[in-house]
Write an enzyme that holds these catalytic residues in place. Structure first.
Site, PDB file in Angstrom:
ATOM      1  N   ASP A  60       0.834  -1.630  -0.073  1.00 47.42           N
ATOM      2  CA  ASP A  60       0.503   0.223   0.081  1.00 47.42           C
ATOM      3  C   ASP A  60       0.766   1.638  -0.032  1.00 47.42           C
ATOM      4  OD1 ASP A  60      -1.033  -2.608   1.576  1.00 47.42           O
ATOM      5  OD2 ASP A  60      -2.887  -0.839   0.933  1.00 47.42           O
ATOM      6  N   ASP A 194      -5.355 -11.371  -0.441  1.00 49.09           N
ATOM      7  CA  ASP A 194      -5.180 -12.310   0.790  1.00 49.09           C
ATOM      8  C   ASP A 194      -6.275 -13.920   0.003  1.00 49.09           C
ATOM      9  OD1 ASP A 194      -3.650  -9.944   1.851  1.00 49.09           O
ATOM     10  OD2 ASP A 194      -5.378  -9.881   2.968  1.00 49.09           O
ATOM     11  N   ARG A 229     -16.017 -11.342   4.014  1.00 50.79           N
ATOM     12  CA  ARG A 229     -14.525 -11.433   4.269  1.00 50.79           C
ATOM     13  C   ARG A 229     -14.366 -12.719   3.867  1.00 50.79           C
ATOM     14  NH1 ARG A 229     -11.079  -7.935   4.889  1.00 50.79           N
ATOM     15  NH2 ARG A 229      -9.767  -8.996   6.430  1.00 50.79           N
ATOM     16  N   TRP A 383     -11.164 -10.367  -3.232  1.00 47.69           N
ATOM     17  CA  TRP A 383     -10.372 -10.896  -3.660  1.00 47.69           C
ATOM     18  C   TRP A 383     -10.807 -12.241  -4.413  1.00 47.69           C
ATOM     19  CZ3 TRP A 383      -6.189  -8.544  -5.925  1.00 47.69           C
ATOM     20  CH2 TRP A 383      -5.335  -7.565  -4.608  1.00 47.69           C
ATOM     21  N   GLU A 426     -12.490   0.076  -1.900  1.00 50.09           N
ATOM     22  CA  GLU A 426     -11.595  -0.516  -2.132  1.00 50.09           C
ATOM     23  C   GLU A 426     -11.038  -1.818  -2.731  1.00 50.09           C
ATOM     24  OE1 GLU A 426     -10.687  -3.045   2.176  1.00 50.09           O
ATOM     25  OE2 GLU A 426      -9.235  -4.227   1.375  1.00 50.09           O
TER      26      GLU A 426
HETATM   27  C1  DGY Z   1      -5.964  -8.387   6.355  1.00 49.87           C
HETATM   28  O1  DGY Z   1      -5.301  -8.164   7.826  1.00 49.87           O
HETATM   29  O2  DGY Z   1      -7.233  -8.198   5.741  1.00 49.87           O
HETATM   30  C2  DGY Z   1      -4.299  -8.326   5.331  1.00 49.87           C
HETATM   31  O3  DGY Z   1      -5.154  -7.719   4.426  1.00 49.87           O
HETATM   32  C3  DGY Z   1      -3.421  -8.389   5.964  1.00 49.87           C
HETATM   33  O4  DGY Z   1      -2.172  -8.330   5.946  1.00 49.87           O
END
Ligand code: DGY
Length: 464
Positions: A60, A194, A229, A383, A426
């Protein structure tokens, strides 16, 4: 009066009005982007997003510095210096620097416990894993505008260049156990992508029966809908890996034998190649010898084509070092060799066709993070389908590099549309049918979305 290109006076007027409306929108949005970067600045470093990510994150920070360099050079330089304050003595550049305390993130410094590691810096808590290399190309792009014209930049360059080389040397010596030229990552958080379906087979193989449950410790679910998530089961695995690395005091030679997660990732290695290329450019400016970096780079380019290119599918796949197989999931990471300049014209044409057929697929904004024809595609989940602005930015540069001007313009158009019509989110729902106001996902007020918006519109990055 003669009108060129058959433009009638009325349509000419319309074109002019569109031009001014667009200019007005981008001026307004540029101001908002700068405000976000200023709001998220904690005095020398910028957090990715206020609620979800309250510290300084590695990749980032690279994208953020690039955006800052357009309007606040001093903060851009501080951003980079503060990132490298976290660098370990073995060269590792951590994925998080915990410059301040904040209870709103898990796992915090107490979970990483890097004070027990001989290479970690004293006086600054960090995480114990890294993220894709950005600083070689970020500084190289900044140098195109600033080297030789701003002495503060020239000083920064002299100071940071050897630190980036040390980071790359760490990757080539500690993360390439078979000396192939391809670096492996040992955690999905090291990829930056991630929750990509790429990691499913590796993570699913970790038995969670005796693994500690961290669901009550998670902070991300306070701010984002759980359905978007990672699952609690996967968080167990993420922390299992952290606990494992900590038990070896972050010694990579011991970790490689024990970890179930060792993947040669296409995105990570493509960004490494592009950063090597940036370093070679910077070495030229500084009068440094770049022979070592050139050797690394040639080896990585050859290896990514040998191990990750799949001729039958016409795509680049990650390689799982544990079962010695490619991970056959089509995700946007596979386009990043375009950004790196690592593929041939022939490969680039096949990738371009894949982009149109499996990602655009007639009904989706560019570029979804996962091919829409993959069974795991999910347009809303972190993602696993949504569009990410940093990926689009790299894809845009990659398509331009290979002469796909129309496709590059389409990526840029979609990117600007998403940000201007939805906001500085995001990630974004890619489906055409979704209303613009409903597309924004994950964190809001997101720093790299703001930073790369500035780069897209202010453009631009004339390097080399
Ligand atoms: C998160 O905590 O989701 C981050 O992307 C990990 O670095």
């Amino acid at each position: 009066m003669k009108h060129v290109n058959n433009v009638s006076p009325a349509s000419g007027l319309l074109a002019h009005s569109y031009y001014f409306i667009n200019q007005f929108i981008s001026c307004k949005m540029k101001e908002q982007a700068k405000e976000i970067l200023t709001d998220n600045n904690y005095g020398g470093y910028t957090i990715p997003s206020p609620k979800l990510y309250p510290f300084q994150w590695n990749w980032d920070s690279g994208f953020i510095a690039l955006g800052l360099s357009y309007f606040d050079k001093q903060n851009a330089y501080d951003e980079i210096r503060n990132m490298f304050k976290g660098q370990w003595s073995n060269g590792m550049l951590p994925h998080i620097n915990f410059h301040h305390l904040d209870e709103n993130y898990f796992p915090g410094p107490d979970v990483w416990g890097t004070a027990e590691c001989q290479w970690a810096p004293r006086g600054l808590a960090t995480s114990g894993i890294t993220q894709p290399p950005v600083f070689g190309f970020v500084l190289s792009m900044m140098a195109g505008r600033l080297a030789g014209t701003d002495s503060a930049f020239d000083n920064l360059l002299k100071e940071i260049y050897p630190k980036i080389v040390a980071f790359h040397r760490y990757l080539y010596t500690q993360r390439d156990p078979y000396n192939e030229g391809l670096v492996y990552i040992s955690h999905n958080w090291e990829s930056g992508t991630d929750n990509s379906p790429l990691w499913d087979e590796v993570l699913d193989a970790i038995d969670t029966t005796n693994v500690r449950d961290v669901s009550a410790l998670r902070r991300d679910l306070k701010n984002v809908d759980a359905s978007q998530r990672p699952t609690n089961e996967n968080y167990k695995r993420y922390i299992f890996l952290v606990d494992l690395f900590r038990s070896f005091k972050y010694d990579d030679s011991k970790i490689f034998e024990a970890t179930p997660f060792a993947v040669q990732d296409v995105l990570f290695n493509s960004m490494l190649i592009r950063s090597n290329e940036g370093l070679i450019h910077l070495a030229g400016l500084l009068g440094e010898d770049s022979a070592e970096i050139q050797k690394w780079n040639e080896k990585t380019i050859a290896a990514i084509n040998k191990k990750c290119w799949n001729e039958a599918d016409g795509f680049y796949y990650d390689y799982n070092l544990k079962n010695k197989k490619q991970i056959l999931v089509k995700v946007s990471n596979g386009f990043m060799p375009l950004f790196a300049g690592a593929c041939s014209q022939h490969q680039s044409q096949i990738l371009r066709n894949n982009l149109i057929q499996s990602f655009r697929a007639g009904n989706y904004m560019l570029c979804s993070s996962c091919a829409v024809d993959e069974p795991e595609f999910n347009p809303l989940k972190y993602w696993r389908g949504p569009v990410w602005i940093n990926v689009n930015w790299m894809l845009y540069h990659g398509l331009q590099r290979y002469g796909f001007a129309a496709e590059a313009e389409q990526v840029k158009k979609d990117t600007l549309h998403l940000i201007e019509q939805t906001g500085f989110y995001e990630y974004f729902d890619p489906r055409f049918e979704t209303k613009d106001e409903d597309r924004g996902l994950g964190g809001d007020h997101f720093s790299w979305t703001a930073a790369l918006y500035l780069d897209f519109v202010d453009k631009a990055v004339k390097e080399m």
